[in-house]
Motif scaffolding. Structure first.
Motif, PDB file in Angstrom:
ATOM      1  N   ALA A 140     -11.748  -2.131   7.057  1.00 11.87           N
ATOM      2  CA  ALA A 140     -10.323  -2.473   7.042  1.00 11.87           C
ATOM      3  C   ALA A 140     -10.043  -3.383   5.854  1.00 11.87           C
ATOM      4  N   GLY A 141      -8.775  -3.601   5.575  1.00 14.30           N
ATOM      5  CA  GLY A 141      -8.383  -4.463   4.457  1.00 14.30           C
ATOM      6  C   GLY A 141      -8.430  -3.691   3.151  1.00 14.30           C
ATOM      7  N   ASP A 142      -8.999  -4.319   2.125  1.00 17.50           N
ATOM      8  CA  ASP A 142      -9.154  -3.641   0.836  1.00 17.50           C
ATOM      9  C   ASP A 142     -10.492  -2.912   0.840  1.00 17.50           C
ATOM     10  N   VAL A 143     -10.457  -1.583   0.759  1.00 17.21           N
ATOM     11  CA  VAL A 143     -11.683  -0.782   0.883  1.00 17.21           C
ATOM     12  C   VAL A 143     -11.879   0.054  -0.382  1.00 17.21           C
ATOM     13  N   GLU A 184     -15.794  -2.660   2.050  1.00 17.88           N
ATOM     14  CA  GLU A 184     -14.718  -3.636   2.219  1.00 17.88           C
ATOM     15  C   GLU A 184     -14.928  -4.763   1.221  1.00 17.88           C
ATOM     16  N   VAL A 208     -11.674   4.725   7.870  1.00 17.64           N
ATOM     17  CA  VAL A 208     -10.982   3.529   7.366  1.00 17.64           C
ATOM     18  C   VAL A 208      -9.739   3.286   8.228  1.00 17.64           C
ATOM     19  N   ARG A 209      -9.608   2.047   8.679  1.00 16.64           N
ATOM     20  CA  ARG A 209      -8.514   1.727   9.610  1.00 16.64           C
ATOM     21  C   ARG A 209      -7.143   1.920   8.961  1.00 16.64           C
ATOM     22  N   SER A 212      -5.040  -0.104   5.920  1.00 18.92           N
ATOM     23  CA  SER A 212      -5.923  -0.585   4.850  1.00 18.92           C
ATOM     24  C   SER A 212      -5.452  -0.025   3.508  1.00 18.92           C
ATOM     25  N   THR A 213      -5.916  -0.658   2.442  1.00 19.81           N
ATOM     26  CA  THR A 213      -5.659  -0.139   1.098  1.00 19.81           C
ATOM     27  C   THR A 213      -6.962   0.423   0.555  1.00 19.81           C
ATOM     28  N   HIS A 229      -3.343   6.611   3.957  1.00 24.61           N
ATOM     29  CA  HIS A 229      -3.570   5.224   3.549  1.00 24.61           C
ATOM     30  C   HIS A 229      -2.866   4.939   2.225  1.00 24.61           C
TER      31      HIS A 229
END
Ligand SMILES: [Zn+2]
Length: 326
Positions: A140-143, A184, A208-209, A212-213, A229
């Motif tokens: 999650a988050g920046d991937v 991540e 990927v959640r 997320s980016t 995404h």
């Protein structure tokens, strides 16, 4: 409340130098405190959970009062049916953790003065325990995502007239695979193996959640990720990093895996590519903690892992089948 063992100073005692000074009894106590940390290091039955087993006099074995199951400190773990003394497992883990670009089975067998076969299976069990630590994790988050090709190397023929264009599919072995990594920023690294980079798109979308980016390079097959995404792309023919947009962390993972392939193992064959990828991902994820903490993390993961379906009795099976490839 007593401090949890996993947070205590005992962690530091798992560096290679400290383990080398341990007696077998001290190694056993260390294993017990990690395996049974939920019960302050006191044994309990792995089958029924009874916390009051009888100790055997002659060997470090316990018999459950509830179900009569006889167990050791490694029963029901990835080290079940072990052949080496416990201290050797702690040594193997400390040595294995110290190899930033991996550690070959041949070298481990020399370090421990054990058979190559034993070292080979032991190293793979450690990789399996390392891989378990991120099973089910959803980045999650920046991937950052990226792919790297491994295996299927074709040696050029000696004479020019015998050489073929190795880029053409008909001249390839079909063994080449791609490792695709989801990394991540400031978090975990998850690799997976596919036939081709574009074959990984459904897995990435599902793993990927949402919210997320995803950061990716300019390859056209990543376009499909934008449907689910927010994606940011970096065109490597123009620039490697434009500040925010880069996949440098994903590339650090490949740098480590490539160095492990070239410098340590010389060849990583297809069936084991996922295992080596998971090992290098674990090393990336844990690169900032001390040797002792790394050894503790791998020991704890090994003692949490169930006996390995792939590696338990591996040599007996491959001998009886009359084949072994590696
Ligand atoms: Zn029991």
């Amino acid at each position: 409340m007593a401090q949890h063992f996993l947070l205590s100073a005992a962690v530091r005692s798992l560096s290679l130098a400290q383990v080398a000074r341990m007696s077998d009894e001290e190694a056993l106590e260390t294993f017990k405190s990690i395996r049974w940390s939920a019960n302050e290091g006191r044994p309990f039955c792995p089958k029924c959970g009874c916390t009051d087993p009888y100790p055997r006099k002659s060997k470090p074995l316990w018999e459950c009062k509830g179900c009569e199951h006889v167990f050791s400190v490694t029963s029901g773990t990835i080290f079940a049916s072990r052949k080496l003394p416990i201290r050797d497992y702690l040594l193997a883990i400390a040595i294995f953790c110290n190899g930033a670009k991996g550690h070959s089975a041949l070298q481990l067998s020399r370090d421990l003065d054990c058979q190559y076969k034993t070292a080979f299976v032991l190293a793979h069990k450690l990789r399996e325990a390392m891989a378990n630590q991120v099973i089910g994790h959803k980045p999650a988050g920046d991937v950052e995502i990226d792919g790297g090709y491994f295996g299927g190397y074709i040696k050029p023929r000696n004479w020019k007239e015998n050489r073929r264009d190795r880029r053409l599919a008909r001249n390839q072995t079909g063994k080449r695979r791609v490792v695709v990594v989801m990394r991540e920023r400031g978090g975990n690294t998850l690799p997976a193996v596919f036939q081709s980079e574009d074959a990984s798109v459904p897995t990435i979308r599902a793993t990927v959640r949402p919210g997320s980016t995803i950061y990716a390079d300019e390859a056209a097959h990543w376009d499909a990720l934008a449907a689910r995404h927010l994606t940011k792309r970096i065109n490597h023919s123009q620039v490697y990093s434009d500040g925010e947009g880069c996949i440098n962390q994903a590339e650090s993972f490949f740098s480590r895996l490539r160095r492990a392939e070239v410098g340590t193992h010389h060849h990583i064959s297809g069936p084991y590519l996922a295992a080596y990828s998971s090992e290098m991902a674990w090393r990336e994820n844990n690169r900032r903690i001390s040797n002792g903490e790394q050894s503790l993390a791998v020991t704890a993961a090994s003692l949490r892992a169930a006996p390995s379906k792939s590696w338990k009795g591996y040599w007996q099976r491959s001998w009886s089948n009359g084949q072994h490839v590696d």
